[in-house]
Design a protein around this motif. Structure first.
Motif, short mmCIF file in Angstrom:
data_model
loop_
_atom_site.label_atom_id
_atom_site.label_comp_id
_atom_site.label_asym_id
_atom_site.label_seq_id
_atom_site.Cartn_x
_atom_site.Cartn_y
_atom_site.Cartn_z
N ASP A 64 -37.64 36.29 30.96
CA ASP A 64 -38.73 37.09 31.50
C ASP A 64 -39.20 36.48 32.82
OD1 ASP A 64 -41.99 37.43 31.57
OD2 ASP A 64 -40.97 39.24 30.92
N GLU A 65 -39.13 37.26 33.89
CA GLU A 65 -39.43 36.75 35.23
C GLU A 65 -40.85 36.21 35.37
OE1 GLU A 65 -38.21 38.00 39.79
OE2 GLU A 65 -38.05 39.47 38.17
N ALA A 71 -44.38 29.36 34.08
CA ALA A 71 -43.93 28.05 33.63
C ALA A 71 -43.78 27.09 34.81
CB ALA A 71 -42.60 28.17 32.88
N PHE A 72 -43.21 27.58 35.90
CA PHE A 72 -43.03 26.72 37.08
C PHE A 72 -44.37 26.33 37.69
CE2 PHE A 72 -38.57 27.46 36.79
CZ PHE A 72 -37.98 26.43 37.51
N GLU A 73 -45.34 27.23 37.66
CA GLU A 73 -46.67 26.89 38.17
C GLU A 73 -47.26 25.74 37.36
OE1 GLU A 73 -49.34 30.19 38.38
OE2 GLU A 73 -48.04 31.36 39.71
N THR A 74 -47.08 25.79 36.05
CA THR A 74 -47.58 24.74 35.17
C THR A 74 -46.89 23.41 35.45
OG1 THR A 74 -48.10 26.32 33.41
CG2 THR A 74 -47.84 24.02 32.76
N VAL A 75 -45.58 23.45 35.57
CA VAL A 75 -44.81 22.22 35.80
C VAL A 75 -45.19 21.58 37.13
CG1 VAL A 75 -42.51 21.25 36.15
CG2 VAL A 75 -42.87 22.97 34.36
N VAL A 76 -45.26 22.37 38.18
CA VAL A 76 -45.60 21.84 39.51
C VAL A 76 -47.00 21.23 39.50
CG1 VAL A 76 -46.05 22.46 41.91
CG2 VAL A 76 -44.05 23.38 40.75
N ALA A 77 -47.94 21.90 38.83
CA ALA A 77 -49.33 21.42 38.80
C ALA A 77 -49.47 20.13 37.99
CB ALA A 77 -50.24 22.50 38.22
N GLU A 78 -48.72 20.02 36.90
CA GLU A 78 -48.93 18.88 35.99
C GLU A 78 -47.96 17.72 36.20
OE1 GLU A 78 -49.67 19.73 31.89
OE2 GLU A 78 -50.48 21.72 32.30
N LEU A 79 -46.74 18.02 36.68
CA LEU A 79 -45.74 16.95 36.82
C LEU A 79 -45.21 16.80 38.24
CD1 LEU A 79 -43.52 17.47 33.63
CD2 LEU A 79 -45.41 15.85 33.93
N GLY A 110 -29.32 38.02 27.90
CA GLY A 110 -30.64 37.79 28.47
C GLY A 110 -31.04 36.33 28.50
N VAL A 111 -30.86 35.64 27.39
CA VAL A 111 -31.25 34.23 27.32
C VAL A 111 -30.31 33.36 28.13
CG1 VAL A 111 -31.59 32.24 25.80
CG2 VAL A 111 -32.38 34.50 25.08
N LEU A 118 -32.83 33.15 36.39
CA LEU A 118 -34.26 33.11 36.74
C LEU A 118 -34.76 31.69 36.91
CD1 LEU A 118 -35.69 35.92 34.40
CD2 LEU A 118 -35.37 36.02 36.89
N MET A 119 -34.36 30.79 36.00
CA MET A 119 -34.80 29.40 36.08
C MET A 119 -34.26 28.73 37.34
SD MET A 119 -36.83 28.64 33.52
CE MET A 119 -36.81 26.84 33.73
N THR A 120 -32.99 28.99 37.65
CA THR A 120 -32.37 28.35 38.81
C THR A 120 -32.93 28.90 40.10
OG1 THR A 120 -30.35 28.05 37.52
CG2 THR A 120 -30.16 27.80 39.90
#
Length: 251
Positions: A64-65, A71-79, A110-111, A118-120
């Protein structure tokens, strides 16, 4: 000494993903432990933090885009900006072709494929800005064909073509992309396969070990060690490769 970076491992609540997340943390990296349910990642995060590492649990649907973006927003903010990505998330919906539903085909695609894309796509922005990136995609020996896995085999073969294209496009930015194709690894997923074919898991393992040149089945840590190398600074001249980690040669 290895420079500490931020890594994301998908499908990291258990199995290969959990072992990989723990290994990358042991290598000195901060790790985002990502799976569909953040709560399911608690065990992996606790194992990392108990060993002195740094990790957070992130819940996301890789297919899911909007979920990936959040998820990336969370990772960038926290790590911090992620420059190591391990696309491990996967599901199986095994069946013979004539009994396979369109929904089961689409779910696996999809997965595995949409998820890796999407992740890449989200990660490469941070990698190109950093001038460094390591992408490791999980394929499978099933990419060579496997009865009852038309969807999974096609997805894993697709992962290999995707990986080689990433290596060509992103190499100039200091980014490598490689795929690992595990053979028989003792996980919940292979236990599900044993159940599908109606064989006790212990018997399934024993039979499979006899067919493998090193005379044992693989463990999640076997894959984690290979990811560790491919994610390292020392692997900067290895890109576009599919490495079969299967206890012996594969065609």
């Amino acid at each position: 000494m290895t420079e500490s970076r931020t890594a994301i491992v998908t499908g990291a609540a258990r199995g290969i993903g959990a072992a990989t997340a723990q290994r990358l943390a042991a290598d000195g990296h901060a790790v985002a432990v990502l799976d569909l349910d953040a709560e399911a990642c608690a065990g992996t995060v606790e194992a990392i933090t108990a060993a002195g590492g740094r990790a957070i649990a992130v819940g996301a649907d890789v297919s899911d885009e909007a979920s990936v973006a959040a998820a990336f927003e969370t990772v960038v903010a926290e790590l911090g900006a992620p420059t190591i990505l391990v696309n491990n998330a996967g599901i199986i919906r095994d069946n013979l072709l004539f009994k396979m539903s369109t929904a089961d085909w689409d779910a696996v695609m999809g997965v595995h494929l949409r998820g890796a894309f999407l992740m890449t796509k989200a990660a490469q922005k941070h990698m190109t800005e950093a001038g460094f990136g390591r992408i490791v995609n999980l394929s499978s020996t099933s990419a060579l064909g496997n009865r009852g896995q038309a969807n999974y085999s096609a997805a894993k073969a697709g992962i290999q073509g995707f990986t080689k294209t990433l290596a060509i496009e992103l190499g100039r930015f200091g980014i490598t992309a490689n795929a690992i194709a595990p053979g028989f690894i003792q996980t919940d997923m292979t236990a599900a396969t044993a159940e599908r074919v109606g064989v006790p898991f212990d018997d399934f393992i024993a039979f499979s070990a006899k067919e493998i040149p090193v005379q044992r089945v693989g463990q999640p840590e076997d894959i984690a060690h290979t990811v560790s190398f491919l994610a390292s600074e020392g692997a900067g001249f290895v890109s576009g490769q599919v490495i079969y980690v299967a206890g012996g040669p594969k065609d």
